[in-house]
Design a protein around this motif. Structure first.
Motif, PDB file in Angstrom:
ATOM      1  N   ARG A  16     -39.626  75.058 -63.393  1.00 15.12           N
ATOM      2  CA  ARG A  16     -38.579  75.971 -62.931  1.00 15.12           C
ATOM      3  C   ARG A  16     -37.693  75.291 -61.887  1.00 15.12           C
ATOM      4  NH1 ARG A  16     -40.563  81.797 -61.966  1.00 15.12           N
ATOM      5  NH2 ARG A  16     -40.191  81.767 -64.210  1.00 15.12           N
ATOM      6  N   GLU A  18     -35.356  74.661 -58.630  1.00 17.43           N
ATOM      7  CA  GLU A  18     -35.374  75.153 -57.254  1.00 17.43           C
ATOM      8  C   GLU A  18     -34.025  74.842 -56.631  1.00 17.43           C
ATOM      9  OE1 GLU A  18     -38.660  73.142 -55.487  1.00 17.43           O
ATOM     10  OE2 GLU A  18     -40.115  74.143 -56.781  1.00 17.43           O
ATOM     11  N   ARG A  51     -29.507  76.191 -67.712  1.00 16.26           N
ATOM     12  CA  ARG A  51     -30.824  75.568 -67.584  1.00 16.26           C
ATOM     13  C   ARG A  51     -30.956  74.368 -68.514  1.00 16.26           C
ATOM     14  NH1 ARG A  51     -34.142  72.797 -67.085  1.00 16.26           N
ATOM     15  NH2 ARG A  51     -36.361  72.987 -66.583  1.00 16.26           N
TER      16      ARG A  51
ATOM     17  N   LEU B 320     -31.134  81.209 -59.887  1.00 19.42           N
ATOM     18  CA  LEU B 320     -32.589  81.398 -59.909  1.00 19.42           C
ATOM     19  C   LEU B 320     -32.945  82.873 -60.113  1.00 19.42           C
ATOM     20  CD1 LEU B 320     -33.600  78.846 -57.131  1.00 19.42           C
ATOM     21  CD2 LEU B 320     -33.635  78.555 -59.616  1.00 19.42           C
TER      22      LEU B 320
END
Lengths: 338, 338
Positions: A16, A18, A51, B320
């Motif tokens: 994931r 950050e 992403r 996020l």
């Protein structure tokens, strides 16, 4: 000079992302090259496809390199135009080419002029941008959506999902949402979905899909891959269509072995089609096919190899030979002379 | 009375079938009902689909019950006809309706007359039966095979595969075989395949597929599922088509969790289509799509919900939020007034 704050990618996330994968840098707004526009952002887009752009793994589009401005779209105002088609003050949208920054110099080919009288500015990064068109073409074209379909939509309260649900209703379909919280579920109901599944609250997700889709799923708009995909696949109706629009649940496993819902990422990247096939579905055209095969056979251009066992008693053994790949050629059992 | 030996299913296999799942029973040939035919089998078919019929799990066709004659096709000779369209001595084929037995009483709708002068009898259970038509329609219709395609075929020496390879060559394609032994590999080369992979001998199957298909796989005729499927999926060309014709490698795991190449069985049973989708593939039609969305928007029939963060500094956090599904509505970041 005008100061331009921009987010640059400084490391690739492992798993994931950050916030520390980016750094905010203050620089100067660039010079406007001939034929280009200087645009000030009013809204920056935030979207799941981003992403995929911060992974060194191959994707359907080039990734962002380390040190580069993060990719993204924006609605903005033209501050300076050196292109005859635009003037200072024009409002424009760039689907992808803007970047996570306050100012960008863009080519006219990267922007479209927008009409704020038609819809508020955010709509140009949504209904009239990637999200609206993705929902529209994925359902009506790739998914061949037609009235009466049960349409299951994952990430149903998300940017594509919320539009997809409304399009499904406009098309006379039963729209079923899969979403991730009670609050989103409430919004999905408000937006017109006929049934809503909160997948984090569902004890048995395949059973929840079965209950919400008693006739099975005719069209599945897959925004997530993962367990929701798995549950949908166990509830497909005959002639179902599954359109893989996103694989959000795989995002943090890029580069890891593609376990779980396998190969959906490859299907997406290749825009591949995987379909089931059954001989009898073509019954109405069997004779036509056979005539074509016959012409090739009569011309000596096609032939078969056979592996023929003898006698009724050999049937199970012949079948087991086949199941264990020990036959060489089409397996048959000959009875005449038995 | 004529004795009729027939194989009846007496137990469902758990995993791989064994000969003891059937028993050979001697009975008497049945009476010929009006409008029906008594047919003596000359060749009995042996085919992978039969595995799916001896599982209690749902399939695309009804299964064989315990105590029932095992399902299967045959070429045979009419011994007695009580139907005006057939006479004693006629040669016929029944694709499915015959059963594993020496004699069957059949309805005229279950059989086709065959011409032994055109091709030897086994061909009517092969090229002019299920196998030929499956290869033909799976490649040309479901798979949209066109000249220049690299066509990868698993179980390439099998009944469908051997025909498929020849059809691919007839259509001007590069035909690549995946098969299970050196002997079958040799036959595949003889049958005209351009490249052959013996998957049991390949140390790295994805690499072997990559080497045999340097431009990627345009069309994959999947007869097996399993590791061959996995290797093919890692080598898809853009716009690839995958036609799932069989799932032989899953046959012994019916009812078990669908691990490995997941859900191929469901794709087959539902004749589902799974396809990848990318927004930019529809670029030429974006304006048309946007115009349609605009009409619905202007009519007040579609709208969006937004989740808008403030200021350039919030970009990573907003992203996020999106990745962890904490946004409610389309996520954007507003810069004006920042």
């Amino acid at each position: 000079m005008v100061k331009n704050r921009q987010w640059r990618l400084i490391s690739f996330p492992s798993g994931r992302p950050e916030a520390s994968n980016w750094e905010l840098v203050e620089t100067e707004a660039p010079e406007v090259a001939p034929g280009h526009l200087l645009v000030k952002a009013l809204y920056l887009d935030v979207a799941p496809y981003m992403r995929g752009r911060i992974s060194p793994q191959p994707n359907y589009a080039a990734g962002v390199g380390l040190g580069e401005v993060m990719v993204g779209g924006a609605v903005g105002r033209v501050l300076e135009s050196r292109s005859p088609g635009f003037a200072a003050g024009d409002l424009v949208v760039a689907d992808f080419a803007f970047g996570w920054q306050e100012y960008a110099v863009l080519s006219p080919g990267d922007v479209r002029r927008i009409d704020p009288a038609l819809a508020p500015l955010p709509y140009w990064l949504d209904l009239f941008g990637l999200n609206g068109l993705t929902a529209y073409f994925a359902l009506f074209d790739a998914g061949a959506m037609k009235a009466g379909d049960t349409v299951l939509i994952s990430a149903a309260a998300g940017s594509v999902g919320q539009i997809a649900g409304q399009l499904a209703k406009l098309a006379g379909c039963r729209a079923v949402a899969v979403t991730s919280s009670a609050e989103k579920a409430a919004w999905c109901r408000e937006a017109g979905y006929d049934a809503v599944i909160d997948y984090r609250a569902a004890a048995d997700l395949p059973a929840a899909v079965a209950e919400a889709c008693p006739q099975g799923v005719d069209l599945f708009l897959d925004n997530t891959a993962g367990p929701i995909h798995d549950a949908a696949m166990q509830n497909l109706a005959l002639d179902a269509r599954v359109v893989v629009v996103g694989t959000a649940s795989l995002a943090d496993t890029f580069g890891a072995p593609d376990t779980g819902p396998r190969f959906l990422r490859q299907i997406l990247v290749a825009r591949a089609t995987v379909c089931g096939f059954l001989f009898s579905d073509y019954a109405a055209r069997h004779e036509a096919g056979r005539a074509r095969l016959r012409r090739w056979y009569e011309a000596g251009r096609i032939h078969s190899k056979f592996d023929i066992a003898e006698g009724i008693a050999s049937m199970p053994d012949a079948f087991l030979r086949l199941l264990t790949s020990r036959n060489l050629g089409k397996q048959l059992v000959r009875l005449e002379g038995d």
